[in-house]
Design a protein around this motif. Structure first.
Motif, short mmCIF file in Angstrom:
data_model
loop_
_atom_site.label_atom_id
_atom_site.label_comp_id
_atom_site.label_asym_id
_atom_site.label_seq_id
_atom_site.Cartn_x
_atom_site.Cartn_y
_atom_site.Cartn_z
N TRP A 155 0.81 -1.22 0.00
CA TRP A 155 0.00 0.00 0.00
C TRP A 155 0.84 1.26 0.00
CZ3 TRP A 155 -4.91 -0.57 -1.16
CH2 TRP A 155 -5.53 -1.80 -0.89
N GLU A 156 2.02 1.22 0.62
CA GLU A 156 2.79 2.45 0.79
C GLU A 156 3.45 2.88 -0.52
OE1 GLU A 156 3.38 -0.50 1.96
OE2 GLU A 156 5.37 -1.07 1.23
N LYS A 157 3.47 2.00 -1.52
CA LYS A 157 4.15 2.34 -2.77
C LYS A 157 3.19 2.96 -3.78
CE LYS A 157 7.72 -1.17 -2.38
NZ LYS A 157 8.30 -2.37 -2.95
N PRO A 158 3.69 3.82 -4.67
CA PRO A 158 2.81 4.40 -5.70
C PRO A 158 2.29 3.34 -6.67
CG PRO A 158 4.88 5.62 -5.54
CD PRO A 158 5.05 4.39 -4.72
N LEU A 159 3.12 2.34 -6.97
CA LEU A 159 2.70 1.28 -7.89
C LEU A 159 2.89 -0.07 -7.20
CD1 LEU A 159 4.32 2.61 -11.21
CD2 LEU A 159 1.90 2.66 -10.60
N PRO A 160 1.95 -0.45 -6.36
CA PRO A 160 2.13 -1.65 -5.53
C PRO A 160 1.92 -2.96 -6.30
CG PRO A 160 0.35 -0.21 -4.72
CD PRO A 160 0.68 0.21 -6.10
N PHE A 161 2.67 -3.96 -5.89
CA PHE A 161 2.46 -5.31 -6.38
C PHE A 161 1.83 -6.15 -5.28
CE2 PHE A 161 5.94 -3.97 -9.23
CZ PHE A 161 5.35 -4.27 -10.43
N ARG B 36 -3.23 11.02 -5.88
CA ARG B 36 -3.24 9.58 -5.62
C ARG B 36 -2.29 8.82 -6.56
NH1 ARG B 36 -2.56 5.58 -7.53
NH2 ARG B 36 -3.69 3.63 -7.70
N TRP B 37 -2.22 9.27 -7.83
CA TRP B 37 -1.31 8.59 -8.77
C TRP B 37 0.15 8.79 -8.36
CZ3 TRP B 37 -5.04 10.61 -12.87
CH2 TRP B 37 -5.92 9.61 -13.27
N ILE B 38 0.43 9.96 -7.79
CA ILE B 38 1.82 10.24 -7.42
C ILE B 38 2.19 9.52 -6.12
CG2 ILE B 38 3.45 12.08 -6.78
CD1 ILE B 38 1.72 13.96 -8.55
N TYR B 39 1.30 9.57 -5.12
CA TYR B 39 1.67 9.06 -3.80
C TYR B 39 1.12 7.67 -3.48
CZ TYR B 39 3.56 13.67 -3.04
OH TYR B 39 4.31 14.82 -3.14
N GLY B 40 0.22 7.16 -4.29
CA GLY B 40 -0.25 5.80 -4.09
C GLY B 40 -1.52 5.69 -3.27
N LEU B 41 -2.04 4.47 -3.25
CA LEU B 41 -3.33 4.21 -2.60
C LEU B 41 -3.23 4.31 -1.08
CD1 LEU B 41 -4.42 1.16 -4.76
CD2 LEU B 41 -5.64 3.32 -4.62
N GLY B 42 -2.09 3.85 -0.53
CA GLY B 42 -1.94 3.85 0.91
C GLY B 42 -2.01 5.25 1.50
N ALA B 43 -1.45 6.23 0.76
CA ALA B 43 -1.38 7.60 1.27
C ALA B 43 -2.72 8.32 1.15
CB ALA B 43 -0.31 8.38 0.53
N SER B 113 -3.96 -0.66 -8.84
CA SER B 113 -2.63 -0.40 -8.30
C SER B 113 -1.63 -0.08 -9.41
CB SER B 113 -2.12 -1.62 -7.53
OG SER B 113 -3.02 -1.99 -6.53
N GLN B 114 -1.86 -0.66 -10.58
CA GLN B 114 -0.94 -0.48 -11.71
C GLN B 114 -1.75 0.05 -12.91
OE1 GLN B 114 2.38 -1.28 -11.71
NE2 GLN B 114 2.52 -2.29 -9.72
#
Lengths: 302, 382
Positions: A155-161, B36-43, B113-114
């Motif tokens: 989750w912490e990554k912008p493009l998670p696997f 959201r695209w820059i920092y991701g779903l978690g953020a 996510s991708q």
């Protein structure tokens, strides 16, 4: 909740059999033969001492970063996550306690493999369910569909696997055993064919010890490669009350029905079109829609 | 009809406090999406390992596509069933469908996510996956909808040749649209059938595909009422109550069949025991079945309410709300998982995309001949 969902689903399954498209029942004999030889592990919670050697060995071989506290010291992870493929947990109440190991169950009929729209998850014939990250689009359907909630994501990554145990498929291909079972000093976790593991488990259940007379994973979700025996109720150890249905067998008939749906809808639409437009040629006021009075304007064709 | 084009260009943009708010919210939503695209779903989201699907999947995707079913239903009614009296709403309905599917695709781009790999659906196949089928159907159906809508554009630009070509293939296009819609509307239900142990039995069903299909047809028709309501309120088009009340006569039939089957399933399988147990699932089930199914049936069965502007609009709201509640109950509220409430960023994207849809719809109404014969009354009010 007085009604357990597990019991309930058995009723539902039986009742719905006549009503809905039933999931094709997997013939027990074919499953047994096909799965006897696949790689498997048996975890006996009565033997495990909770040393977590398996957990450490797993992180080392998978190259997963350790959890650290604010001062940089190593710390125990709390659950499976994107950096933890396997974990030892402890259950404890006044009368009893028991360790339990979690990791991917490597289902015989994996829901994750069946739902992945791009085929990023694959069930190897030898047993492991592996992940091809180069295909993944990140829909997270595998996470939702997994009955054991095993796939996790970064989750912490912008493009998670997706991250999950791969049963050391590469090592197994070389004839080695997975690092976790290799690291286990007590024999609580052993590795072999599924038939061998089930035979050993059955032997222990009838032998000494206070075992719950159930092998978790033998039939759950249609059977898993990881099988468990314990002297505590499996729900206490955090295992879900899982029906024995092979999950991909629920959706597959519907997917197979797709071609039928195409055929029926194209034929039906064309037939209705030809019928409703026939009057036009006879000059029978088909154009202004007044012929529609005898047909209720329903949008439902089938 | 050059005159018509001129008239349409003159159409006043409804710039008021409401419309300004719509633009602001749309801009905010887009901004959050970029963040959201820059920092991701978690953020940015409250999603977690225990709750991989949230608001965007249950509301924007599942409900949004369900509500867009009007496009194929009305197209079938007009072109296949040859009920031409409904022709005046075809263009607006198809446009709504096109916008809804575009928004669903955009939501997917925010939720994946991708997202940069969405094209993988084209090259990597897994015919076992319901989502694979949905992905393909949505791609193809978006193309079909664009083609179905293109005559409006060609009409406005006065391009005769492309118009002729499209007109020639209209019927095959409509049939393709009906087929693709039947496939993916029901497959959205199939998607959830693989979760028998995770979705509460009152909401889980092996008949999901049928339920999703039927409720989508009903809510899609209800959506056309809402569009007409919006167009008449904002642009002074006449509210085609006579025509719409004939169209919604179909809803009690569709929802009636759904209601009977779902109740029958409840009793045949013994799931009614969960109703007797009470608690949140039972209460929500009753709200869903009464408010979202029975109430619309009553509203649309009675000619008095059906032919009343308020009656038909409220009936439409209840039908649409029923579909949304149904999808959110099954795919979010009563699906096992970690506690979840959407973050403000998730809400901002959802609201922003909806506002973007409104902006797109209004732009089309303003610049394109959306309603084939602009009535003198409508022209006068511009």
């Amino acid at each position: 909740m007085p009604i357990s969902r597990r019991d309930f689903l058995k009723v539902t399954g039986a009742g719905l059999g006549a009503l809905a498209l039933p999931a094709a029942p997997v013939s027990a004999s074919t499953t047994e033969i096909a799965t006897d030889a696949t790689a498997s592990m048996l975890y006996d919670s009565t033997i495990c001492v909770g040393c977590r050697a398996c957990q450490v060995a797993c992180k080392r071989r998978a190259g997963l970063p350790p959890d650290v506290d604010p001062s940089g010291l190593y710390e125990m992870p709390h659950d499976l996550d994107s950096k933890t493929w396997t974990i030892i947990k402890l259950y404890k109440d006044q009368n009893s306690d028991s360790f339990v190991k979690n990791q991917c169950m490597h289902c015989i009929h994996p829901a994750c493999v069946s739902v992945c729209p791009v085929g990023a998850l694959e069930k190897l014939e030898s047993g492991p369910v592996i992940y091809h990250r180069e295909r993944c689009i990140g829909c997270r359907y595998c996470m939702a569909a997994c009955p054991f909630s095993v796939p996790k994501t970064e989750w912490e990554k912008p493009l998670p696997f997706i991250q999950k145990c791969d049963f050391c498929a590469d090592l197994q291909a070389n004839g080695e055993q997975p690092k976790c079972s290799e690291a286990c000093p007590t024999g609580a976790l052993i590795y072999g064919t599924r038939k061998a593991m089930l035979d050993i488990a059955r032997g222990r259940l009838v032998g000494e010890g206070n075992y719950v007379q159930h092998i978790y994973g033998e039939t759950e979700a249609g059977g898993t490669s990881m099988v468990y025996i314990s002297d505590l109720d499996f729900t206490k150890l955090g295992f879900p009350e899982q029906s024995d249905v092979s999950l991909p067998d629920i959706t597959w008939p519907y997917m197979q029905g797709t071609l039928g749906v195409i055929g029926v809808m194209v034929t039906l639409s064309t037939a209705i079109y030809l019928r409703t437009h026939r009057k036009d040629k006879n000059g029978n006021n088909g154009n202004n829609g007044s012929n529609g009075n005898n047909q209720p304007p329903k949008g439902k064709e089938a | 009809m050059a005159v018509r084009l001129g008239e349409i260009r003159l159409r006043r943009y409804p710039l008021g406090p409401g419309m300004i708010l719509v633009w602001v919210l749309a801009a905010l939503g887009m901004g959050v999406a970029v963040y959201r695209w820059i920092y991701g779903l978690g953020a940015t989201t409250n999603l977690s390992d225990g709750r991989p699907w949230g608001l965007w999947i249950s509301f924007d995707m599942m409900s949004g596509i369900g509500l867009a079913a009007g496009a194929f239903t009305v197209a079938a009614v007009v072109y296949i069933f040859n009920l031409k009296k409904f022709y005046p709403i075809v263009r607006a309905t198809i446009l709504t469908g096109f916008i809804s599917y575009t928004l669903a695709a955009l939501t997917l781009m925010v939720d994946l996510s991708q997202p940069q790999r969405i094209w993988h659906l084209i090259i990597y196949w897994n015919i076992h996956s319901p989502l694979f089928e949905i992905g393909w159907c949505v791609m193809l159906y978006l193309t079909v909808l664009a083609l179905e809508f293109s005559p409006v554009l060609f009409d406005a630009l006065n391009w005769k040749v492309p118009l002729k070509i499209i007109r020639a293939i209209t019927i095959p296009l409509i049939i393709a649209g009906v087929t693709l819609s039947t496939m993916h509307q029901s497959t959205l239900g199939t998607m959830l059938t693989i979760l028998p142990d995770k979705i509460h039995p009152l909401f889980y069903s092996r008949l999901f595909p049928l339920y999703f299909y039927l409720t989508a047809i009903a809510a899609g028709l209800a959506m056309t009422v809402f569009e007409s309501f919006h167009s008449s309120r904002t642009y002074g088009y006449p509210f085609e109550i006579k025509m719409l009340s004939k169209l919604v006569k179909g809803i009690p039939w569709v929802l009636g069949i759904y209601f009977v089957i779902r109740l029958a399933e409840l009793f045949i399988t013994g799931k009614y025991l969960y109703l007797l147990q009470g608690g949140a699932p039972a209460v929500m089930f009753i709200i869903e079945m009464v408010g979202g199914v029975l109430v619309p049936i009553l509203y649309f069965s009675d000619p008095n309410t059906r032919n009343d502007v308020h009656g038909i609009t409220w009936g439409a709201f209840f039908t649409m709300g029923g579909l949304i509640l149904n999808r959110v109950n099954a795919a979010l509220i009563f699906m096992d998982g970690s506690f979840y409430l959407p973050s403000w960023q998730e809400l901002a994207v959802t609201v922003g995309l909806t506002c973007l849809g409104l902006i797109m719809f209004d732009a089309a109404v303003r610049f394109l001949p959306m309603f084939p014969e602009p009535t003198p009354k409508a022209v006068k009010r511009l």
